[in-house]
Design a protein around this motif. Sequence first.
Motif, PDB file in Angstrom:
ATOM      1  N   ALA A  14      57.577  47.568  42.763  1.00 15.35           N
ATOM      2  CA  ALA A  14      56.362  46.903  42.274  1.00 15.35           C
ATOM      3  C   ALA A  14      56.244  45.509  42.881  1.00 15.35           C
ATOM      4  N   LEU A  15      57.364  44.803  42.956  1.00 16.12           N
ATOM      5  CA  LEU A  15      57.353  43.471  43.567  1.00 16.12           C
ATOM      6  C   LEU A  15      57.040  43.556  45.058  1.00 16.12           C
ATOM      7  N   LYS A  16      57.541  44.583  45.713  1.00 16.58           N
ATOM      8  CA  LYS A  16      57.253  44.763  47.146  1.00 16.58           C
ATOM      9  C   LYS A  16      55.752  44.950  47.359  1.00 16.58           C
ATOM     10  N   ASP A  17      55.123  45.763  46.506  1.00 16.43           N
ATOM     11  CA  ASP A  17      53.675  45.961  46.594  1.00 16.43           C
ATOM     12  C   ASP A  17      52.921  44.655  46.353  1.00 16.43           C
ATOM     13  N   LEU A  18      53.377  43.881  45.368  1.00 11.63           N
ATOM     14  CA  LEU A  18      52.729  42.603  45.075  1.00 11.63           C
ATOM     15  C   LEU A  18      52.917  41.614  46.226  1.00 11.63           C
ATOM     16  N   CYS A  19      54.101  41.633  46.842  1.00 11.17           N
ATOM     17  CA  CYS A  19      54.340  40.778  48.018  1.00 11.17           C
ATOM     18  C   CYS A  19      53.335  41.113  49.119  1.00 11.17           C
ATOM     19  N   ALA A  20      53.115  42.400  49.348  1.00 14.80           N
ATOM     20  CA  ALA A  20      52.170  42.822  50.380  1.00 14.80           C
ATOM     21  C   ALA A  20      50.759  42.363  50.046  1.00 14.80           C
ATOM     22  N   GLU A  21      50.393  42.439  48.770  1.00 16.92           N
ATOM     23  CA  GLU A  21      49.061  41.994  48.355  1.00 16.92           C
ATOM     24  C   GLU A  21      48.910  40.482  48.523  1.00 16.92           C
ATOM     25  N   VAL A  22      49.935  39.742  48.130  1.00 17.19           N
ATOM     26  CA  VAL A  22      49.895  38.284  48.303  1.00 17.19           C
ATOM     27  C   VAL A  22      49.783  37.939  49.789  1.00 17.19           C
ATOM     28  N   GLU A  23      50.512  38.644  50.612  1.00 16.41           N
ATOM     29  CA  GLU A  23      50.475  38.398  52.058  1.00 16.41           C
ATOM     30  C   GLU A  23      49.089  38.698  52.622  1.00 16.41           C
ATOM     31  N   ARG A  24      48.471  39.773  52.148  1.00 20.40           N
ATOM     32  CA  ARG A  24      47.125  40.119  52.609  1.00 20.40           C
ATOM     33  C   ARG A  24      46.137  39.003  52.260  1.00 20.40           C
ATOM     34  N   VAL A  25      46.212  38.507  51.033  1.00 22.26           N
ATOM     35  CA  VAL A  25      45.325  37.417  50.607  1.00 22.26           C
ATOM     36  C   VAL A  25      45.623  36.159  51.408  1.00 22.26           C
ATOM     37  N   ARG A  26      46.894  35.879  51.602  1.00 21.82           N
ATOM     38  CA  ARG A  26      47.304  34.676  52.334  1.00 21.82           C
ATOM     39  C   ARG A  26      46.773  34.678  53.762  1.00 21.82           C
ATOM     40  N   ASN A  27      46.717  35.836  54.372  1.00 21.58           N
ATOM     41  CA  ASN A  27      46.238  35.934  55.751  1.00 21.58           C
ATOM     42  C   ASN A  27      44.719  35.942  55.858  1.00 21.58           C
ATOM     43  N   GLY A  28      44.026  36.050  54.726  1.00 21.99           N
ATOM     44  CA  GLY A  28      42.563  36.044  54.739  1.00 21.99           C
ATOM     45  C   GLY A  28      42.012  34.626  54.772  1.00 21.99           C
ATOM     46  N   GLU A  29      40.717  34.539  54.635  1.00 19.36           N
ATOM     47  CA  GLU A  29      40.063  33.230  54.671  1.00 19.36           C
ATOM     48  C   GLU A  29      40.184  32.481  53.352  1.00 19.36           C
ATOM     49  N   ILE A  30      40.438  33.192  52.288  1.00 19.81           N
ATOM     50  CA  ILE A  30      40.484  32.646  50.920  1.00 19.81           C
ATOM     51  C   ILE A  30      39.213  31.834  50.657  1.00 19.81           C
ATOM     52  N   ALA A  31      38.088  32.445  50.946  1.00 19.86           N
ATOM     53  CA  ALA A  31      36.789  31.798  50.739  1.00 19.86           C
ATOM     54  C   ALA A  31      36.388  31.834  49.268  1.00 19.86           C
ATOM     55  N   LYS A  32      36.820  32.854  48.542  1.00 21.96           N
ATOM     56  CA  LYS A  32      36.520  32.986  47.114  1.00 21.96           C
ATOM     57  C   LYS A  32      37.852  33.091  46.384  1.00 21.96           C
ATOM     58  N   PRO A  33      38.522  31.953  46.189  1.00 16.23           N
ATOM     59  CA  PRO A  33      39.899  31.964  45.685  1.00 16.23           C
ATOM     60  C   PRO A  33      40.100  32.646  44.345  1.00 16.23           C
ATOM     61  N   VAL A  34      39.184  32.454  43.412  1.00 12.09           N
ATOM     62  CA  VAL A  34      39.374  33.077  42.100  1.00 12.09           C
ATOM     63  C   VAL A  34      39.284  34.592  42.238  1.00 12.09           C
ATOM     64  N   ARG A  35      38.271  35.069  42.935  1.00  6.78           N
ATOM     65  CA  ARG A  35      38.111  36.515  43.111  1.00  6.78           C
ATOM     66  C   ARG A  35      39.239  37.126  43.934  1.00  6.78           C
ATOM     67  N   GLU A  36      39.740  36.377  44.901  1.00  5.48           N
ATOM     68  CA  GLU A  36      40.752  36.928  45.804  1.00  5.48           C
ATOM     69  C   GLU A  36      42.177  36.820  45.261  1.00  5.48           C
ATOM     70  N   ILE A  37      42.479  35.721  44.582  1.00  7.87           N
ATOM     71  CA  ILE A  37      43.866  35.479  44.150  1.00  7.87           C
ATOM     72  C   ILE A  37      44.108  35.866  42.694  1.00  7.87           C
TER      73      ILE A  37
END
Length: 192
Positions: A14-37
Amino acid sequence: MTEHTRLLGAVAPALKDLCAEVERVRNGEIAKPVREIAPVSLRVQELAMQCTRQLHGLSTSQFAAMKGGKEDLAFLAGACSQISLAATLCNLAINDRTEAIVYEDADPTPTASRARLRQAGDEMHRAATTFHGAARRLSRRLASASAQREDRHLIAQALDGRPEEPSFSPAPSPATTMPPDPALKPVACKKR
């Protein structure tokens, strides 16, 4: 104990999946931080609560009386803290990114948020290693007839209120994470 082993073993993936999700968000533009993070932050916090409940269940079971149980409980408590810290870091990443909306001199780039998300991934990686190691050790003890006999003896002593016999194994060094098990492969979170 079999159910506890299953639950402990489910945390690392479960943590591995969450790490991957955090990494995906981190590599994005983070233009909509609340919606994305926020969605991943909520999932990390939910996992932290689940792990803390599991820790409580282990502490009130016979696990603490088993060989190495108290030490594993201490390491798992640290891992629960790391998962909670990861959730907090995700929330701080939201805050860092939204400051640009409120303050004129705030950094308009997602650099600070990306740094927080990297830290969150690092904390989850360390917690995953701890949970994986604890699940593996418990599984090995449950699979070994001699270890089961030893644990039954230790549990009987604990129930009788007798002091434990001296252990000949060295005391663990104080740390927030478990010592590395050479047989374990670390859970990978991509870093950039």
